[in-house]
Design a protein around this motif. Structure first.
Motif, PDB file in Angstrom:
ATOM      1  N   THR A   1       0.822  -1.023   0.069  1.00 20.73           N
ATOM      2  CA  THR A   1      -0.193   0.041  -0.004  1.00 20.73           C
ATOM      3  C   THR A   1       0.878   1.197   0.038  1.00 20.73           C
ATOM      4  O   THR A   1       0.420   2.339   0.044  1.00 20.73           O
ATOM      5  CB  THR A   1      -0.851  -0.168   1.150  1.00 20.73           C
ATOM      6  OG1 THR A   1       0.013   0.159   2.412  1.00 20.73           O
ATOM      7  CG2 THR A   1      -1.840  -1.097   1.247  1.00 20.73           C
TER       8      THR A   1
ATOM      9  N   HIS B   1      10.943  -0.901  10.770  1.00 18.41           N
ATOM     10  CA  HIS B   1      11.235  -0.378   9.374  1.00 18.41           C
ATOM     11  C   HIS B   1      12.464  -0.423   8.575  1.00 18.41           C
ATOM     12  O   HIS B   1      12.560  -0.593   7.549  1.00 18.41           O
ATOM     13  CB  HIS B   1      10.204   0.830   8.903  1.00 18.41           C
ATOM     14  CG  HIS B   1       9.769   0.931   7.582  1.00 18.41           C
ATOM     15  ND1 HIS B   1       8.707   1.830   7.263  1.00 18.41           N
ATOM     16  CD2 HIS B   1      10.141   0.585   6.522  1.00 18.41           C
ATOM     17  CE1 HIS B   1       8.258   1.915   6.113  1.00 18.41           C
ATOM     18  NE2 HIS B   1       9.294   1.131   5.562  1.00 18.41           N
TER      19      HIS B   1
ATOM     20  N   SER C   1      13.086  -5.165   8.771  1.00 16.19           N
ATOM     21  CA  SER C   1      12.811  -4.665   7.289  1.00 16.19           C
ATOM     22  C   SER C   1      13.987  -4.007   7.174  1.00 16.19           C
ATOM     23  O   SER C   1      14.563  -3.211   7.915  1.00 16.19           O
ATOM     24  CB  SER C   1      11.596  -3.885   7.066  1.00 16.19           C
ATOM     25  OG  SER C   1      11.477  -3.696   5.760  1.00 16.19           O
TER      26      SER C   1
ATOM     27  N   LYS D   1       6.801   4.806 -15.275  1.00 19.48           N
ATOM     28  CA  LYS D   1       5.569   5.441 -15.937  1.00 19.48           C
ATOM     29  C   LYS D   1       5.340   6.790 -15.807  1.00 19.48           C
ATOM     30  O   LYS D   1       5.133   7.600 -16.639  1.00 19.48           O
ATOM     31  CB  LYS D   1       4.236   4.792 -15.444  1.00 19.48           C
ATOM     32  CG  LYS D   1       3.815   3.313 -15.943  1.00 19.48           C
ATOM     33  CD  LYS D   1       2.607   2.666 -15.779  1.00 19.48           C
ATOM     34  CE  LYS D   1       2.938   1.257 -15.106  1.00 19.48           C
ATOM     35  NZ  LYS D   1       1.685   0.714 -14.205  1.00 19.48           N
TER      36      LYS D   1
ATOM     37  N   SER E   1       8.748  -4.234  -3.256  1.00 19.13           N
ATOM     38  CA  SER E   1       8.899  -3.956  -4.497  1.00 19.13           C
ATOM     39  C   SER E   1       9.115  -5.165  -5.563  1.00 19.13           C
ATOM     40  O   SER E   1      10.208  -5.233  -6.442  1.00 19.13           O
ATOM     41  CB  SER E   1      10.000  -3.006  -4.612  1.00 19.13           C
ATOM     42  OG  SER E   1       9.933  -2.169  -3.775  1.00 19.13           O
ATOM     43  N   PRO E   2       8.046  -6.360  -5.477  1.00 16.03           N
ATOM     44  CA  PRO E   2       8.435  -7.368  -6.225  1.00 16.03           C
ATOM     45  C   PRO E   2       8.422  -7.265  -7.866  1.00 16.03           C
ATOM     46  O   PRO E   2       8.794  -8.023  -8.713  1.00 16.03           O
ATOM     47  CB  PRO E   2       7.391  -8.259  -5.927  1.00 16.03           C
ATOM     48  CG  PRO E   2       6.156  -7.354  -5.316  1.00 16.03           C
ATOM     49  CD  PRO E   2       7.003  -6.317  -4.949  1.00 16.03           C
ATOM     50  N   LEU E   3       7.711  -5.797  -8.276  1.00 12.09           N
ATOM     51  CA  LEU E   3       7.597  -5.761  -9.666  1.00 12.09           C
ATOM     52  C   LEU E   3       8.711  -4.740  -9.823  1.00 12.09           C
ATOM     53  O   LEU E   3       8.928  -4.401 -11.090  1.00 12.09           O
ATOM     54  CB  LEU E   3       6.380  -5.308 -10.247  1.00 12.09           C
ATOM     55  CG  LEU E   3       5.043  -6.193  -9.726  1.00 12.09           C
ATOM     56  CD1 LEU E   3       3.918  -5.384  -9.936  1.00 12.09           C
ATOM     57  CD2 LEU E   3       5.171  -7.586 -10.350  1.00 12.09           C
ATOM     58  N   GLY E   4       9.768  -4.296  -8.997  1.00 13.90           N
ATOM     59  CA  GLY E   4      10.643  -3.361  -9.463  1.00 13.90           C
ATOM     60  C   GLY E   4      10.030  -1.946  -9.410  1.00 13.90           C
ATOM     61  O   GLY E   4      10.496  -1.031  -9.838  1.00 13.90           O
TER      62      GLY E   4
ATOM     63  N   LEU F   1      15.383   1.268  -5.318  1.00 18.69           N
ATOM     64  CA  LEU F   1      15.069   2.246  -4.228  1.00 18.69           C
ATOM     65  C   LEU F   1      16.396   3.199  -4.428  1.00 18.69           C
ATOM     66  O   LEU F   1      17.572   2.561  -4.191  1.00 18.69           O
ATOM     67  CB  LEU F   1      15.063   1.603  -2.651  1.00 18.69           C
ATOM     68  CG  LEU F   1      13.952   0.994  -2.452  1.00 18.69           C
ATOM     69  CD1 LEU F   1      14.013   0.518  -0.839  1.00 18.69           C
ATOM     70  CD2 LEU F   1      12.486   1.862  -2.802  1.00 18.69           C
TER      71      LEU F   1
ATOM     72  N   ASN G   1      -5.234  -0.213  -9.263  1.00 17.71           N
ATOM     73  CA  ASN G   1      -5.859  -0.418 -10.185  1.00 17.71           C
ATOM     74  C   ASN G   1      -6.538  -1.866 -10.402  1.00 17.71           C
ATOM     75  O   ASN G   1      -5.889  -2.823 -10.140  1.00 17.71           O
ATOM     76  CB  ASN G   1      -4.888  -0.429 -11.679  1.00 17.71           C
ATOM     77  CG  ASN G   1      -5.612  -1.042 -12.797  1.00 17.71           C
ATOM     78  OD1 ASN G   1      -5.841  -2.013 -12.942  1.00 17.71           O
ATOM     79  ND2 ASN G   1      -5.751  -0.021 -13.919  1.00 17.71           N
TER      80      ASN G   1
ATOM     81  N   ARG H   1      -5.382  -4.795 -12.185  1.00 24.03           N
ATOM     82  CA  ARG H   1      -3.860  -5.283 -12.159  1.00 24.03           C
ATOM     83  C   ARG H   1      -3.981  -5.837 -10.805  1.00 24.03           C
ATOM     84  O   ARG H   1      -3.191  -6.736 -10.339  1.00 24.03           O
ATOM     85  CB  ARG H   1      -3.073  -4.174 -12.081  1.00 24.03           C
ATOM     86  CG  ARG H   1      -2.655  -3.525 -13.520  1.00 24.03           C
ATOM     87  CD  ARG H   1      -1.525  -2.845 -13.674  1.00 24.03           C
ATOM     88  NE  ARG H   1      -1.801  -1.579 -13.305  1.00 24.03           N
ATOM     89  CZ  ARG H   1      -2.231  -0.577 -13.800  1.00 24.03           C
ATOM     90  NH1 ARG H   1      -2.453  -0.863 -15.145  1.00 24.03           N
ATOM     91  NH2 ARG H   1      -2.499   0.850 -13.383  1.00 24.03           N
TER      92      ARG H   1
ATOM     93  N   LYS I   1       2.016  -3.741  -4.911  1.00 23.85           N
ATOM     94  CA  LYS I   1       1.240  -2.610  -4.881  1.00 23.85           C
ATOM     95  C   LYS I   1       0.402  -2.353  -6.064  1.00 23.85           C
ATOM     96  O   LYS I   1       1.078  -2.223  -7.143  1.00 23.85           O
ATOM     97  CB  LYS I   1       1.936  -1.426  -4.318  1.00 23.85           C
ATOM     98  CG  LYS I   1       1.036  -0.105  -4.079  1.00 23.85           C
ATOM     99  CD  LYS I   1       1.251   0.863  -5.108  1.00 23.85           C
ATOM    100  CE  LYS I   1       0.083   1.790  -5.425  1.00 23.85           C
ATOM    101  NZ  LYS I   1       0.326   2.616  -6.675  1.00 23.85           N
ATOM    102  N   SER I   2      -0.957  -2.105  -6.005  1.00 19.07           N
ATOM    103  CA  SER I   2      -1.719  -1.553  -7.186  1.00 19.07           C
ATOM    104  C   SER I   2      -2.863  -1.130  -6.765  1.00 19.07           C
ATOM    105  O   SER I   2      -3.571  -1.442  -5.654  1.00 19.07           O
ATOM    106  CB  SER I   2      -2.032  -2.696  -7.949  1.00 19.07           C
ATOM    107  OG  SER I   2      -2.628  -2.278  -9.308  1.00 19.07           O
TER     108      SER I   2
ATOM    109  N   LYS J   1       4.690  -1.260  10.300  1.00 17.23           N
ATOM    110  CA  LYS J   1       6.120  -0.866  10.912  1.00 17.23           C
ATOM    111  C   LYS J   1       6.367   0.359  11.424  1.00 17.23           C
ATOM    112  O   LYS J   1       5.899   1.292  11.654  1.00 17.23           O
ATOM    113  CB  LYS J   1       6.994  -0.858   9.390  1.00 17.23           C
ATOM    114  CG  LYS J   1       6.678  -1.914   8.442  1.00 17.23           C
ATOM    115  CD  LYS J   1       7.295  -1.702   7.199  1.00 17.23           C
ATOM    116  CE  LYS J   1       6.634  -2.684   6.089  1.00 17.23           C
ATOM    117  NZ  LYS J   1       5.704  -1.795   5.256  1.00 17.23           N
TER     118      LYS J   1
END
Ligand SMILES: NC(=O)c1ccc[n+]([C@@H]2O[C@H](COP(=O)([O-])OP(=O)(O)OC[C@H]3O[C@@H](n4cnc5c(N)ncnc54)[C@H](OP(=O)(O)O)[C@@H]3O)[C@@H](O)[C@H]2O)c1
Length: 332
Positions: free
Chosen positions: A23, A114, A165, A223, A214-217, A308, A275, A278, A272-273, A81
């Motif tokens: 989120t 965190h 984390s 974008k 950030s599993p999708l980078g 990051l 949409n 998605r 996170k999305s 966190k």
């Protein structure tokens, strides 16, 4: 119909779904609508943090679902966190209680520190900066003292499990040696370009769940740059030819391939999305399998590349507990 998600058992005996809903940078009404969609789709592990400033919205939606009889508290695995500004023993209970109030719950399923470096206790935008734009640090961070305070929250029933984390290997080893309650999870940046095998190995050896942030980078950065007509050096994992070819082979999206890879590696991804399409797509990864060749090809993309950009936090590497001294990007 909501997707049925396989579960993982943590070292405290609790179960979590094997994929979660991230989120970060989702706020207010946008998140309220998106979280409704995420819960409808079947997400039950929700990742937030005090610094994301969205705990209240999440609490509001969860309360509504519970009041409407659509959910019980125990159906949700809630992660939040301790902010860097709370990285001292007295900060733990102070910020955990704030998070509980924001989220309108009696306990957190997994409370994470965190990050390993500390900031002075402050109210306001993260991170606090001096007049030269340097981040203001609290150099006195004492991990063992903070962890003891974290353990007390488990004793008090305010957190069911506790974890870390963005800690590095030696920081985790020190906590392991000096703890009564072992960390249940480590949340770190983890994807095809940054697979952190040594750190993941340490966690596996010690029964610490690895959560992939950030599993999708975080492709959103690309974008935005594209929309603004700006150049960015942000890595494009979704656009990688190997990822694209594997997606084509399985008639899946690139994101689904990366998330499936994550799950098959034993990591728990938290995409996170906001949409609706998605949100659903990211959960639809349990009906196919990457074969050995796919996995090996994805493994070969590991290049120690982070998405990051710590340059945002000017001077953060001066903190004695800054974990990624070798990963600070340098400007050309
Ligand atoms: N512990 C930490 O320090 C830390 C740091 C970073 C993140 N996290 C956690 O990890 C979560 C995920 O990381 P993240 O938000 O950095 O990055 P991410 O999940 O890798 O990527 C999020 C971005 O990808 C887009 N996206 C989502 N699904 C997609 C799909 N199927 N195809 C194409 N694009 C897609 C999203 O846009 P739309 O929303 O428009 O779909 C958003 O811009 C965070 O939300 C947060 O909960 C933790």
């Amino acid at each position: 119909m909501a997707t049925k998600i396989p579960t993982i058992t943590l070292n405290n005996g609790a179960k979590t779904p094997s994929i979660g809903y991230g989120t970060c940078q989702a706020l207010d009404e946008e998140l309220e609508k998106a979280l409704e969609k995420a819960l409808e789709a079947g997400y039950r592990h929700i990742d937030t943090a005090y610094v994301y400033q969205n705990e209240k919205v999440i609490g509001k939606v969860l309360k509504r679902w519970i009041n409407d009889g659509k959910l019980k508290r125990e159906d949700i695995f809630l992660v939040t966190k301790l902010p860097h500004a709370g990285n001292r023993p007295e900060g733990v209970v102070k910020y955990l209680k704030r998070s509980l109030e924001n989220l309108q719950v009696e306990y957190i399923d997994l409370y994470l520190i965190h990050g390993p470096y500390g900031l002075p206790d402050f109210e306001g935008d993260f991170p606090p900066k001096d007049s030269n734009g340097n981040i203001i640090l609290d150099m006195s961070t004492d991990h063992i003292a903070i962890w003891k305070a974290m353990e007390e929250q488990v004793d008090a029933g305010l957190a069911k499990a506790i974890g870390l984390s963005n800690f590095n290997k030696s920081q985790i080893e020190r906590i392991l040696k000096n703890s009564r309650i072992k960390p249940s999870a480590l949340q770190i940046e983890l994807h095809a370009f940054l697979q952190q095998n040594e750190l993941v190995g340490l966690c596996k050896e010690n029964n610490i769940l690895v959560i992939a942030h950030s599993p999708l980078g975080n492709p959103g950065v690309n974008k935005i740059a594209e929309k603004l007509g700006q150049k960015t050096d942000h890595p494009d994992i979704l656009g990688n030819p190997t990822v694209k070819a594997i997606a084509k082979k399985h008639s899946k999206t690139e994101a689904q391939v990366l998330l499936r890879f994550s799950v098959q590696q034993g990591w728990l991804p938290i995409p996170k999305s906001v949409n609706p399409e998605r949100i659903k797509q990211n959960l639809d990864i349990f009906g196919f399998q990457l074969d050995k060749q796919d996995v090996n090809e994805l493994k070969s993309l590991d290049a120690d590349i982070t998405v990051l950009d710590y340059r945002r936090f000017k001077g953060v590497e001066n903190h004695p507990e800054f974990p990624f001294k070798d990963r600070i990007k340098t400007k050309n």
